[in-house]
Design a protein around this motif. Sequence first.
Motif, PDB file in Angstrom:
ATOM      1  N   LEU A 143      59.465  81.302  45.231  1.00  0.00           N
ATOM      2  CA  LEU A 143      60.238  81.098  44.009  1.00  0.00           C
ATOM      3  C   LEU A 143      61.687  81.534  44.203  1.00  0.00           C
ATOM      4  O   LEU A 143      62.626  80.832  43.778  1.00  0.00           O
ATOM      5  CB  LEU A 143      59.603  81.875  42.855  1.00  0.00           C
ATOM      6  N   ALA A 144      61.893  82.680  44.838  1.00  0.00           N
ATOM      7  CA  ALA A 144      63.253  83.152  45.094  1.00  0.00           C
ATOM      8  C   ALA A 144      64.019  82.150  45.946  1.00  0.00           C
ATOM      9  O   ALA A 144      65.188  81.845  45.679  1.00  0.00           O
ATOM     10  CB  ALA A 144      63.214  84.520  45.782  1.00  0.00           C
ATOM     11  N   VAL A 145      63.365  81.601  46.975  1.00  0.00           N
ATOM     12  CA  VAL A 145      64.019  80.636  47.861  1.00  0.00           C
ATOM     13  C   VAL A 145      64.356  79.348  47.118  1.00  0.00           C
ATOM     14  O   VAL A 145      65.471  78.814  47.219  1.00  0.00           O
ATOM     15  CB  VAL A 145      63.119  80.335  49.080  1.00  0.00           C
ATOM     16  N   VAL A 146      63.392  78.827  46.344  1.00  0.00           N
ATOM     17  CA  VAL A 146      63.600  77.555  45.649  1.00  0.00           C
ATOM     18  C   VAL A 146      64.685  77.679  44.581  1.00  0.00           C
ATOM     19  O   VAL A 146      65.506  76.770  44.401  1.00  0.00           O
ATOM     20  CB  VAL A 146      62.268  77.055  45.034  1.00  0.00           C
ATOM     21  N   LEU A 147      64.712  78.817  43.864  1.00  0.00           N
ATOM     22  CA  LEU A 147      65.763  79.010  42.867  1.00  0.00           C
ATOM     23  C   LEU A 147      67.143  79.071  43.526  1.00  0.00           C
ATOM     24  O   LEU A 147      68.123  78.539  42.992  1.00  0.00           O
ATOM     25  CB  LEU A 147      65.494  80.286  42.070  1.00  0.00           C
ATOM     26  N   ALA A 148      67.226  79.714  44.680  1.00  0.00           N
ATOM     27  CA  ALA A 148      68.501  79.750  45.399  1.00  0.00           C
ATOM     28  C   ALA A 148      68.899  78.341  45.852  1.00  0.00           C
ATOM     29  O   ALA A 148      70.061  77.932  45.716  1.00  0.00           O
ATOM     30  CB  ALA A 148      68.397  80.691  46.604  1.00  0.00           C
ATOM     31  N   LEU A 149      67.934  77.585  46.370  1.00  0.00           N
ATOM     32  CA  LEU A 149      68.206  76.217  46.806  1.00  0.00           C
ATOM     33  C   LEU A 149      68.625  75.320  45.643  1.00  0.00           C
ATOM     34  O   LEU A 149      69.390  74.368  45.827  1.00  0.00           O
ATOM     35  CB  LEU A 149      66.969  75.631  47.493  1.00  0.00           C
ATOM     36  N   PHE A 150      68.126  75.633  44.435  1.00  0.00           N
ATOM     37  CA  PHE A 150      68.441  74.808  43.268  1.00  0.00           C
ATOM     38  C   PHE A 150      69.943  74.824  42.970  1.00  0.00           C
ATOM     39  O   PHE A 150      70.469  73.893  42.360  1.00  0.00           O
ATOM     40  CB  PHE A 150      67.649  75.297  42.057  1.00  0.00           C
ATOM     41  N   SER A 151      70.628  75.862  43.404  1.00  0.00           N
ATOM     42  CA  SER A 151      72.076  75.899  43.220  1.00  0.00           C
ATOM     43  C   SER A 151      72.749  74.756  43.979  1.00  0.00           C
ATOM     44  O   SER A 151      73.847  74.318  43.615  1.00  0.00           O
ATOM     45  CB  SER A 151      72.635  77.243  43.713  1.00  0.00           C
ATOM     46  N   PHE A 152      72.082  74.272  45.045  1.00  0.00           N
ATOM     47  CA  PHE A 152      72.619  73.162  45.842  1.00  0.00           C
ATOM     48  C   PHE A 152      71.970  71.829  45.461  1.00  0.00           C
ATOM     49  O   PHE A 152      72.665  70.819  45.320  1.00  0.00           O
ATOM     50  CB  PHE A 152      72.405  73.454  47.332  1.00  0.00           C
ATOM     51  N   THR A 153      70.647  71.827  45.274  1.00  0.00           N
ATOM     52  CA  THR A 153      69.966  70.568  44.940  1.00  0.00           C
ATOM     53  C   THR A 153      70.303  70.094  43.535  1.00  0.00           C
ATOM     54  O   THR A 153      70.128  68.920  43.218  1.00  0.00           O
ATOM     55  CB  THR A 153      68.442  70.726  45.072  1.00  0.00           C
ATOM     56  N   ALA A 154      70.799  70.988  42.677  1.00  0.00           N
ATOM     57  CA  ALA A 154      71.156  70.603  41.305  1.00  0.00           C
ATOM     58  C   ALA A 154      72.315  69.618  41.270  1.00  0.00           C
ATOM     59  O   ALA A 154      72.588  69.026  40.220  1.00  0.00           O
ATOM     60  CB  ALA A 154      71.515  71.845  40.489  1.00  0.00           C
ATOM     61  N   HIS A 155      72.986  69.416  42.387  1.00  0.00           N
ATOM     62  CA  HIS A 155      74.116  68.492  42.435  1.00  0.00           C
ATOM     63  C   HIS A 155      73.690  67.070  42.813  1.00  0.00           C
ATOM     64  O   HIS A 155      74.535  66.185  42.916  1.00  0.00           O
ATOM     65  CB  HIS A 155      75.167  68.993  43.426  1.00  0.00           C
ATOM     66  N   ASP A 156      72.392  66.870  43.038  1.00  0.00           N
ATOM     67  CA  ASP A 156      71.886  65.546  43.407  1.00  0.00           C
ATOM     68  C   ASP A 156      70.723  65.189  42.482  1.00  0.00           C
ATOM     69  O   ASP A 156      69.801  65.993  42.299  1.00  0.00           O
ATOM     70  CB  ASP A 156      71.412  65.553  44.861  1.00  0.00           C
ATOM     71  N   LYS A 157      70.727  63.995  41.906  1.00  0.00           N
ATOM     72  CA  LYS A 157      69.717  63.625  40.918  1.00  0.00           C
ATOM     73  C   LYS A 157      68.301  63.665  41.493  1.00  0.00           C
ATOM     74  O   LYS A 157      67.378  64.220  40.873  1.00  0.00           O
ATOM     75  CB  LYS A 157      70.003  62.226  40.362  1.00  0.00           C
ATOM     76  N   VAL A 158      68.120  63.071  42.670  1.00  0.00           N
ATOM     77  CA  VAL A 158      66.778  63.012  43.263  1.00  0.00           C
ATOM     78  C   VAL A 158      66.291  64.401  43.648  1.00  0.00           C
ATOM     79  O   VAL A 158      65.163  64.802  43.326  1.00  0.00           O
ATOM     80  CB  VAL A 158      66.770  62.074  44.482  1.00  0.00           C
ATOM     81  N   LEU A 159      67.121  65.165  44.345  1.00  0.00           N
ATOM     82  CA  LEU A 159      66.720  66.508  44.775  1.00  0.00           C
ATOM     83  C   LEU A 159      66.474  67.420  43.572  1.00  0.00           C
ATOM     84  O   LEU A 159      65.560  68.259  43.591  1.00  0.00           O
ATOM     85  CB  LEU A 159      67.786  67.106  45.689  1.00  0.00           C
ATOM     86  N   ALA A 160      67.265  67.263  42.535  1.00  0.00           N
ATOM     87  CA  ALA A 160      67.055  68.064  41.327  1.00  0.00           C
ATOM     88  C   ALA A 160      65.705  67.735  40.691  1.00  0.00           C
ATOM     89  O   ALA A 160      64.973  68.631  40.261  1.00  0.00           O
ATOM     90  CB  ALA A 160      68.184  67.821  40.331  1.00  0.00           C
ATOM     91  N   ALA A 161      65.367  66.442  40.645  1.00  0.00           N
ATOM     92  CA  ALA A 161      64.098  66.027  40.047  1.00  0.00           C
ATOM     93  C   ALA A 161      62.901  66.530  40.847  1.00  0.00           C
ATOM     94  O   ALA A 161      61.810  66.697  40.303  1.00  0.00           O
ATOM     95  CB  ALA A 161      64.045  64.503  39.937  1.00  0.00           C
ATOM     96  N   VAL A 162      63.094  66.784  42.136  1.00  0.00           N
ATOM     97  CA  VAL A 162      62.029  67.356  42.971  1.00  0.00           C
ATOM     98  C   VAL A 162      61.952  68.868  42.777  1.00  0.00           C
ATOM     99  O   VAL A 162      60.856  69.456  42.743  1.00  0.00           O
ATOM    100  CB  VAL A 162      62.271  67.018  44.457  1.00  0.00           C
ATOM    101  N   THR A 163      63.107  69.508  42.637  1.00  0.00           N
ATOM    102  CA  THR A 163      63.143  70.972  42.559  1.00  0.00           C
ATOM    103  C   THR A 163      62.622  71.500  41.228  1.00  0.00           C
ATOM    104  O   THR A 163      61.946  72.542  41.186  1.00  0.00           O
ATOM    105  CB  THR A 163      64.585  71.476  42.773  1.00  0.00           C
ATOM    106  N   VAL A 164      62.906  70.796  40.131  1.00  0.00           N
ATOM    107  CA  VAL A 164      62.516  71.284  38.800  1.00  0.00           C
ATOM    108  C   VAL A 164      61.007  71.517  38.690  1.00  0.00           C
ATOM    109  O   VAL A 164      60.575  72.596  38.254  1.00  0.00           O
ATOM    110  CB  VAL A 164      63.031  70.326  37.706  1.00  0.00           C
ATOM    111  N   PRO A 165      60.145  70.542  39.066  1.00  0.00           N
ATOM    112  CA  PRO A 165      58.708  70.830  38.981  1.00  0.00           C
ATOM    113  C   PRO A 165      58.253  71.911  39.961  1.00  0.00           C
ATOM    114  O   PRO A 165      57.275  72.624  39.697  1.00  0.00           O
ATOM    115  CB  PRO A 165      58.045  69.480  39.293  1.00  0.00           C
ATOM    116  N   LEU A 166      58.949  72.052  41.102  1.00  0.00           N
ATOM    117  CA  LEU A 166      58.609  73.127  42.032  1.00  0.00           C
ATOM    118  C   LEU A 166      58.831  74.492  41.394  1.00  0.00           C
ATOM    119  O   LEU A 166      58.030  75.415  41.567  1.00  0.00           O
ATOM    120  CB  LEU A 166      59.456  73.014  43.300  1.00  0.00           C
TER     121      LEU A 166
END
Length: 412
Positions: free
Chosen positions: A279-302
């Motif tokens: 969870l700590a890793v994915v939340l940190a990564l979300f700071s970067f994936t949040a800038h892309d629609k597809v990656l954001a849509a994958v990260t949110v359910p994770l």
Amino acid sequence: MPLALLALAIGAFGIGTTEFVIMGLLPQVAGDFGVSVPTAGLLTTGYALGVVVGAPLLAVLGTRITRKRMLMLLMGLFIAGNLLTALAPAFGLVLAGRITASLAHGAFFGIGSIVAADLVAPQRKAGAIAMMFTGLTVANVIGVPLGTLVGQQIGWRVTFLLVAALGVAGLAGIAALVPADHRSGSGSGSGGGLRRELAAFRNVQVVLAMLMTVLGFGGVFAAITYIAPMMTEAAGYAESSVTWLLVLFGLGMVAGNLVGGRYADRRLMPMLFTTLGALAVVLALFSFTAHDKVLAAVTVPLIGALGFATVPPLQKRVLDQTGDAPTLASAVNIGAFNLGNALAAWLGGAVLTAGLGATAPNWVGALMAAAALALALLSAALERRPARGTAAAVPTPASAPASAQQRVPVSH
């Protein structure tokens, strides 16, 4: 799984729906009573505070009567609160109705966790707790979107009338399916029972588990509370798409809850290490994936999956460490989830106000989850230390052999 778990899940579905559906109906409520949307937001704040306060207060009452009767009383309180919300002629009474309904929240999940665990074999307790919490997670996928749609198309009062009806279904199910319990919530005499319940808080493992709850699950809400501005400003989604992203988050919650319950029954602490670290890793990564629609849509359910995968093991951890007096601690731990949500939302708002960017709350969430992981590692290290004859009751640790757990039941 026993049918009684279905009754508990129905009650959880109703509670989850009423907690979150108000967020999509604030403009309608504000318009009806001629108040501002921020003022209407007190309906959310009041509910959260009611959960934190109501959990220990009603759990104390739960030490004096049977758990089945207490669950029925809590469902009755939930029904009354939602009826008052639906029928209130003034905004103040709507707020009173929300607070009334919220008082049942923490105690219902706290006592319901004990009842769920008591319905199954020792090696299936976390799975049974997860089945009850499935009602809460499914509410975010089905109940909240449908309730919002009904409220926007027909009227917000109709939504809360339907939620009250869910409470009636839950009450009927508990009355018909939950086995009768002829003991009080924590055993014999109420005075001694309450002293045993309070004594559980002298166990450092109970305190550590609750701190893990505040920080671990709170980390999820540091990000999700501000998902709307994050997704519109950073990812470039339209505002109308945020609803579907929240549905994806809810689907992740459902999956994570079930997986967390299954594997926590096998190896509880390793499950917590894995989920909190990921969870700590994915939340940190979300700071970067949040800038892309597809990656954001994958990260949110994770985030939803990893966050809710911690719920059954954390709740079971508290039950395992409180021995024969779990009622108060179990309910307080539910309040700890809400306290974590409030703390995370405040910290996330603080970094946004400081001008650190739309994705800054993700770093807050990552740090909170990392702190929860550190506490889990500390808890495990303390558990491995040789026992030194303490005066307080020391229940069977979650990592002890199954035979030891069977000698010290956690639900009586």
